[in-house]
Design a protein around this motif. Sequence first.
Motif, PDB file in Angstrom:
ATOM      1  N   GLN A  68      62.816  37.070   9.928  1.00 29.60           N
ATOM      2  CA  GLN A  68      62.477  38.316  10.618  1.00 29.60           C
ATOM      3  C   GLN A  68      61.327  39.043   9.925  1.00 29.60           C
ATOM      4  O   GLN A  68      60.465  39.619  10.585  1.00 29.60           O
ATOM      5  CB  GLN A  68      63.716  39.221  10.694  1.00 29.60           C
ATOM      6  N   VAL A 103      60.274  44.643  15.019  1.00 33.92           N
ATOM      7  CA  VAL A 103      60.435  43.730  13.891  1.00 33.92           C
ATOM      8  C   VAL A 103      61.217  44.396  12.762  1.00 33.92           C
ATOM      9  O   VAL A 103      62.084  43.786  12.131  1.00 33.92           O
ATOM     10  CB  VAL A 103      59.056  43.256  13.385  1.00 33.92           C
ATOM     11  N   ALA A 125      64.862  44.393  13.692  1.00 33.56           N
ATOM     12  CA  ALA A 125      65.429  43.050  13.561  1.00 33.56           C
ATOM     13  C   ALA A 125      65.638  42.681  12.094  1.00 33.56           C
ATOM     14  O   ALA A 125      66.613  42.013  11.740  1.00 33.56           O
ATOM     15  CB  ALA A 125      64.511  42.028  14.240  1.00 33.56           C
ATOM     16  N   THR A 126      64.724  43.141  11.229  1.00 30.57           N
ATOM     17  CA  THR A 126      64.867  42.863   9.798  1.00 30.57           C
ATOM     18  C   THR A 126      66.056  43.609   9.212  1.00 30.57           C
ATOM     19  O   THR A 126      66.817  43.068   8.400  1.00 30.57           O
ATOM     20  CB  THR A 126      63.579  43.256   9.056  1.00 30.57           C
TER      21      THR A 126
END
Length: 482
Positions: free
Chosen positions: A101, A153, A156-157
């Motif tokens: 990710q 992003v 998601a990380t």
Amino acid sequence: MSLSRVSQLSRRFSCLALAALTACSTIPAYTKPDVSMPAHYANVPGWTVASPEDAASRGQWWTVFHDPDLDHLESRVNVSNQTVKKAVAQLEQARAAVTFQRAGFFPTVTANASQQRYRTSQNLVGKALAGKTIPDYSTGLTASWEPDLFGRVKDATVNAQANADASNADLEAVRLSVASDIATDYFDLRAIDTQKKLLDDTVTAYAAALKLLQQQLADGAIDASAVAQAQTQLESTRTQATDISVQRSQLEHAIATLVGESASTFFIAPVERTFTLPDIPPGVPSQLLERRPDIAAAERRVVAANAQIGEAHAAYFPDLVLSASAGLESSFFAPWLTAPSLFWALGPQLVGTLFDGGRHKATLDQANAQYDGAVADYRQSVLISFQQVEDSLAVLNALQDEAVSQERATSAATLALKLTTNRFQAGAVSYLDVVTAQTIALNNQRAREQIDARRLDASVSLIRALGGTWQTSESPMTGRKG
């Protein structure tokens, strides 16, 4: 492409990268779910709420029993136990997902080199290359990057990192569970060793008594019924000794599996051993939130579910893709690597969904529902942890009282056997009274050993329920005899 132009493009990419790394996130503000927290455990009056010890280590809690054989078995868990190895693999998988990710923050660069020949159809009208075969030599670089303007992003990380943290807690929970199972099986096995020695000694005593009675029968001092009763008592006790050996084998095989060894080659030598029960301060209920790895895992999954809501929100916003390509292409090999063969392309692309039939909303609703489920799982884990601690404390308290009363009963049964034997030898009672007294004495001796084993098991259960060792450098370890 001139160096000045390349420099300008580099500066633009750097600015956009900085903007993406500091992009806003659509994750809702996270608050740890609240749980109802009692002031103290019901079976330990007098405890009040205190500050939890965040740094308390689970550690090698089994060392409080001071048994080198148990220490050796526990040391093999991380090396050989397959359940632990699987949990380690799952943790590595979760960590790889975090790296995957995080890669979304950076551009993707690809390179290519090709050589091909192609022919254009001769039946094409108005094409200068119609019917001709053309060679093509090309090489180039392509870079594409999607700035994380709306935190997709980043969200998601955060999700992946929370799941990795949960996997790490899962690993600790597996280690705690396996270590507890080994300790419980080991203590049960040692209890059987003690009972087996008791039964073997009893068989020896009964055999000697039978031999004496047979001699008395031959001398005409007693009738045959006393010999039959003694024979029955002896064979019944031998049966118990054989049956308990089967239980020991099963426990030995279970321990072999837990330490990752074949049951066919594993062996633990029988030893009589007396253990010291550790004094286990349960602390206060609030400390469970830091001690229990399963609670920590459940809480990290709430964080992950919260991040998924952010991902679902980010999907409503458009995606900006920046792409650039440059290379060399020529129909002839000789001038292929010269300046006139240069080509390049540069341009942004903004893509957004105008209509998807409600898919984005359904994804957001699903994320919200998953968050609610994760919160429920967390609260349920806390409730279960309270129940397990209370159960273990209740069992320990009850067994402590049972041990005292059973010790009295065993002493009384031993005295009764001695008195009955003396009366039989004086001819005052029949041998049936002796057999009855022997049975009562043996049953009470075995019950005493079984209670001691149950107290050890309950101690392990309490340590497991508390999440591992409770020790700190400021709290010296004390114990009591089991």
